[in-house]
Write a protein that holds these residues in place. Sequence first.
Motif, short mmCIF file in Angstrom:
data_model
loop_
_atom_site.label_atom_id
_atom_site.label_comp_id
_atom_site.label_asym_id
_atom_site.label_seq_id
_atom_site.Cartn_x
_atom_site.Cartn_y
_atom_site.Cartn_z
N SER A 27 -41.58 27.08 -26.43
CA SER A 27 -42.13 27.41 -25.12
C SER A 27 -43.55 26.88 -25.01
O SER A 27 -44.52 27.61 -25.21
CB SER A 27 -42.10 28.91 -24.88
OG SER A 27 -42.61 29.20 -23.61
N THR A 30 -46.39 28.65 -22.90
CA THR A 30 -47.08 29.84 -23.39
C THR A 30 -48.18 29.49 -24.40
O THR A 30 -48.84 30.40 -24.90
CB THR A 30 -46.08 30.81 -24.04
OG1 THR A 30 -45.46 30.17 -25.16
CG2 THR A 30 -45.04 31.28 -23.05
N ARG A 31 -48.39 28.23 -24.67
CA ARG A 31 -49.39 27.82 -25.66
C ARG A 31 -50.78 27.64 -25.06
O ARG A 31 -51.68 27.15 -25.73
CB ARG A 31 -48.95 26.52 -26.34
CG ARG A 31 -47.72 26.70 -27.17
CD ARG A 31 -47.33 25.43 -27.86
NE ARG A 31 -46.03 25.58 -28.48
CZ ARG A 31 -45.36 24.59 -29.05
NH1 ARG A 31 -45.89 23.38 -29.09
NH2 ARG A 31 -44.18 24.81 -29.59
N GLN A 34 -55.78 32.43 -22.83
CA GLN A 34 -55.75 33.56 -21.91
C GLN A 34 -56.38 33.22 -20.56
O GLN A 34 -55.85 33.57 -19.51
CB GLN A 34 -56.45 34.77 -22.55
CG GLN A 34 -56.41 36.02 -21.70
CD GLN A 34 -54.99 36.56 -21.50
OE1 GLN A 34 -54.13 36.37 -22.33
NE2 GLN A 34 -54.78 37.21 -20.37
N HIS A 37 -54.06 31.10 -18.58
CA HIS A 37 -52.94 31.89 -18.11
C HIS A 37 -53.34 32.76 -16.91
O HIS A 37 -52.60 32.85 -15.92
CB HIS A 37 -52.38 32.77 -19.23
CG HIS A 37 -51.16 33.52 -18.80
ND1 HIS A 37 -51.21 34.78 -18.26
CD2 HIS A 37 -49.85 33.16 -18.79
CE1 HIS A 37 -50.00 35.17 -17.93
NE2 HIS A 37 -49.16 34.21 -18.25
N ARG A 67 -36.10 38.31 -16.86
CA ARG A 67 -37.48 38.69 -17.17
C ARG A 67 -37.97 39.85 -16.30
O ARG A 67 -39.17 40.14 -16.24
CB ARG A 67 -38.40 37.48 -17.04
CG ARG A 67 -38.28 36.65 -18.32
CD ARG A 67 -38.36 35.18 -18.08
NE ARG A 67 -38.03 34.45 -19.30
CZ ARG A 67 -36.79 34.10 -19.64
NH1 ARG A 67 -35.76 34.42 -18.90
NH2 ARG A 67 -36.56 33.41 -20.74
#
Length: 192
Positions: A27, A30-31, A34, A37, A67
């Motif tokens: 994924s 998701t790397r 913060q 994101h 999800r």
Amino acid sequence: MGKIVISENISLDGVIQAGEDDFERGSWVTRIGQKDHEEWAKVEFEEALGAEALLMGRRTYAWFLARGWASRTGEWADRLRSLPKYVVSSSALEGPDWSNSTVLKGDVVEEVSNLRQQGNGDIVVYGSGRLAHTLMEHDLVDELRLMTYPFVVGAGERLFGETSGVKPMRLVDTRAVGDGLVLLTYQSVRDV
């Protein structure tokens, strides 16, 4: 008339497959850090606020359900729940299990053309690579919003597959998102 907007998370090398179904590269979305994101989430929420409806393929719809988006709380989840959602599915789709969802079972091009004619705002397509290919091929895409991640993934499903001809696009906006992401917005150029 409505506007069909393809909204994708995409790697530098055009990969949109982002870790679902045990993707060998993992994924990669998701790397990010913060801060990136958090800034990404703000942009996605803004997009949801500006949407008239969502359009997605069966697999993307199932991804959202898996999800917990149908039962999540918060402004973003509430907004997605309140939007009309149109799901393109050639196979049997149980439910639908998310409020305000309608399954489009007819000819994809005809169904989406009708949605576009009846709408007057953004009809946003999340994920849905196969659907995006079909819409692009039939000149039904009005805008591409590509959240570009700073990774070369090297393998996986790409947004841009073979088409029957050149599909001209015009860059209309670039926006840095956090420290590592860039949102590129292109509009279709017709009558070239």
